[in-house]
Design a protein around this motif. Structure first.
Motif, PDB file in Angstrom:
ATOM      1  N   ARG A 188       0.814  -1.223   0.000  1.00  0.00           N
ATOM      2  CA  ARG A 188       0.000   0.000   0.000  1.00  0.00           C
ATOM      3  C   ARG A 188       0.846   1.271   0.000  1.00  0.00           C
ATOM      4  O   ARG A 188       0.354   2.339   0.295  1.00  0.00           O
ATOM      5  N   ARG A 189       2.119   1.159  -0.286  1.00  0.00           N
ATOM      6  CA  ARG A 189       3.008   2.320  -0.302  1.00  0.00           C
ATOM      7  C   ARG A 189       3.907   2.242  -1.520  1.00  0.00           C
ATOM      8  O   ARG A 189       4.526   1.207  -1.770  1.00  0.00           O
ATOM      9  N   ARG A 190       4.000   3.354  -2.241  1.00  0.00           N
ATOM     10  CA  ARG A 190       4.830   3.392  -3.449  1.00  0.00           C
ATOM     11  C   ARG A 190       6.297   3.105  -3.137  1.00  0.00           C
ATOM     12  O   ARG A 190       6.942   2.321  -3.821  1.00  0.00           O
ATOM     13  N   ASP A 191       6.820   3.762  -2.113  1.00  0.00           N
ATOM     14  CA  ASP A 191       8.236   3.594  -1.804  1.00  0.00           C
ATOM     15  C   ASP A 191       8.546   2.166  -1.372  1.00  0.00           C
ATOM     16  O   ASP A 191       9.566   1.586  -1.772  1.00  0.00           O
ATOM     17  N   THR A 192       7.672   1.595  -0.579  1.00  0.00           N
ATOM     18  CA  THR A 192       7.869   0.211  -0.146  1.00  0.00           C
ATOM     19  C   THR A 192       7.754  -0.738  -1.332  1.00  0.00           C
ATOM     20  O   THR A 192       8.526  -1.699  -1.439  1.00  0.00           O
ATOM     21  N   ALA A 193       6.799  -0.473  -2.225  1.00  0.00           N
ATOM     22  CA  ALA A 193       6.635  -1.309  -3.420  1.00  0.00           C
ATOM     23  C   ALA A 193       7.906  -1.277  -4.269  1.00  0.00           C
ATOM     24  O   ALA A 193       8.370  -2.319  -4.745  1.00  0.00           O
ATOM     25  N   GLU A 194       8.467  -0.102  -4.437  1.00  0.00           N
ATOM     26  CA  GLU A 194       9.703   0.022  -5.220  1.00  0.00           C
ATOM     27  C   GLU A 194      10.846  -0.748  -4.559  1.00  0.00           C
ATOM     28  O   GLU A 194      11.620  -1.432  -5.232  1.00  0.00           O
ATOM     29  N   ASP A 195      10.926  -0.654  -3.228  1.00  0.00           N
ATOM     30  CA  ASP A 195      11.961  -1.395  -2.502  1.00  0.00           C
ATOM     31  C   ASP A 195      11.764  -2.901  -2.642  1.00  0.00           C
ATOM     32  O   ASP A 195      12.732  -3.655  -2.797  1.00  0.00           O
ATOM     33  N   LEU A 196      10.510  -3.339  -2.576  1.00  0.00           N
ATOM     34  CA  LEU A 196      10.215  -4.765  -2.717  1.00  0.00           C
ATOM     35  C   LEU A 196      10.614  -5.286  -4.098  1.00  0.00           C
ATOM     36  O   LEU A 196      11.196  -6.369  -4.220  1.00  0.00           O
ATOM     37  N   VAL A 197      10.290  -4.514  -5.128  1.00  0.00           N
ATOM     38  CA  VAL A 197      10.644  -4.930  -6.485  1.00  0.00           C
ATOM     39  C   VAL A 197      12.157  -4.973  -6.645  1.00  0.00           C
ATOM     40  O   VAL A 197      12.710  -5.921  -7.213  1.00  0.00           O
ATOM     41  N   GLN A 198      12.835  -3.979  -6.122  1.00  0.00           N
ATOM     42  CA  GLN A 198      14.291  -3.961  -6.213  1.00  0.00           C
ATOM     43  C   GLN A 198      14.891  -5.157  -5.472  1.00  0.00           C
ATOM     44  O   GLN A 198      15.783  -5.839  -5.996  1.00  0.00           O
ATOM     45  N   ALA A 199      14.403  -5.435  -4.286  1.00  0.00           N
ATOM     46  CA  ALA A 199      14.909  -6.579  -3.515  1.00  0.00           C
ATOM     47  C   ALA A 199      14.618  -7.888  -4.243  1.00  0.00           C
ATOM     48  O   ALA A 199      15.449  -8.813  -4.234  1.00  0.00           O
ATOM     49  N   THR A 200      13.459  -7.960  -4.882  1.00  0.00           N
ATOM     50  CA  THR A 200      13.101  -9.154  -5.648  1.00  0.00           C
ATOM     51  C   THR A 200      14.064  -9.353  -6.810  1.00  0.00           C
ATOM     52  O   THR A 200      14.540 -10.468  -7.055  1.00  0.00           O
TER      53      THR A 200
END
Length: 157
Positions: A21-33
């Motif tokens: 539910r957060r853009r910044d967290t989503a970006e971090d998750l994709v990068q970590a993935t």
């Protein structure tokens, strides 16, 4: 692997945004993935669906993040409406409807949100979504039925 990742970034980001539910967290998750996928590329089995493998990695990272947040206690979430960016262009009405839909989806339980995204947005079969989330197929069906019931009110509005 590096070339193939680019084909799945949008889907991964969508899934991450629904989860976090957060853009910044989503970006971090994709990068970590992506980092984990590159580091463990030898674990990918050619001939299987890369997107399914990537979604499983992202989901695993997200669960680890949830556990870490519980330990740290204090990181909140942001409503889905706040995660949207509107450019004020000609599609304002469409954006308003999209915000309403995302808000309604955001109000669903975590399990329902995950099932809705994987089955309805990403096109996974019930079995695939169940395998990815590590739950029985019946649980996916139940979550989707409950989500449809809660979202049915949007149609009337």
């Amino acid at each position: 692997m590096r070339d193939a990742l680019g084909d799945h970034l949008v889907s991964l980001w969508r899934f991450a945004l629904i989860l976090s539910r957060r853009r910044d967290t989503a970006e971090d998750l994709v990068q970590a993935t992506c980092v984990r996928a590159l580091e463990r590329a030898d674990q990918y089995q050619p001939g299987t669906r890369l997107d399914r493998w990537l979604f499983a990695i992202l989901h695993s990272i997200w669960l680890n993040e949830i556990r870490a947040r519980r330990v740290r206690a204090g990181a909140g979430t942001v409503d889905a409406e706040l995660a949207l960016v509107f450019d004020g262009g000609e599609a304002t009405e469409t954006n308003i409807l999209a915000a309403q839909v995302l808000s309604a989806i955001g109000a669903l339980s975590d399990g329902q949100r995950e099932a809705v995204l994987l089955v309805y947005a990403e096109g996974y079969a019930y079995r695939e979504a169940a395998a990815l989330l590590g739950v029985p197929v019946g649980t996916i069906m139940s979550r989707l039925a409950a989500a449809r019931e809660r979202l049915a009110g949007l149609k009337d509005e």
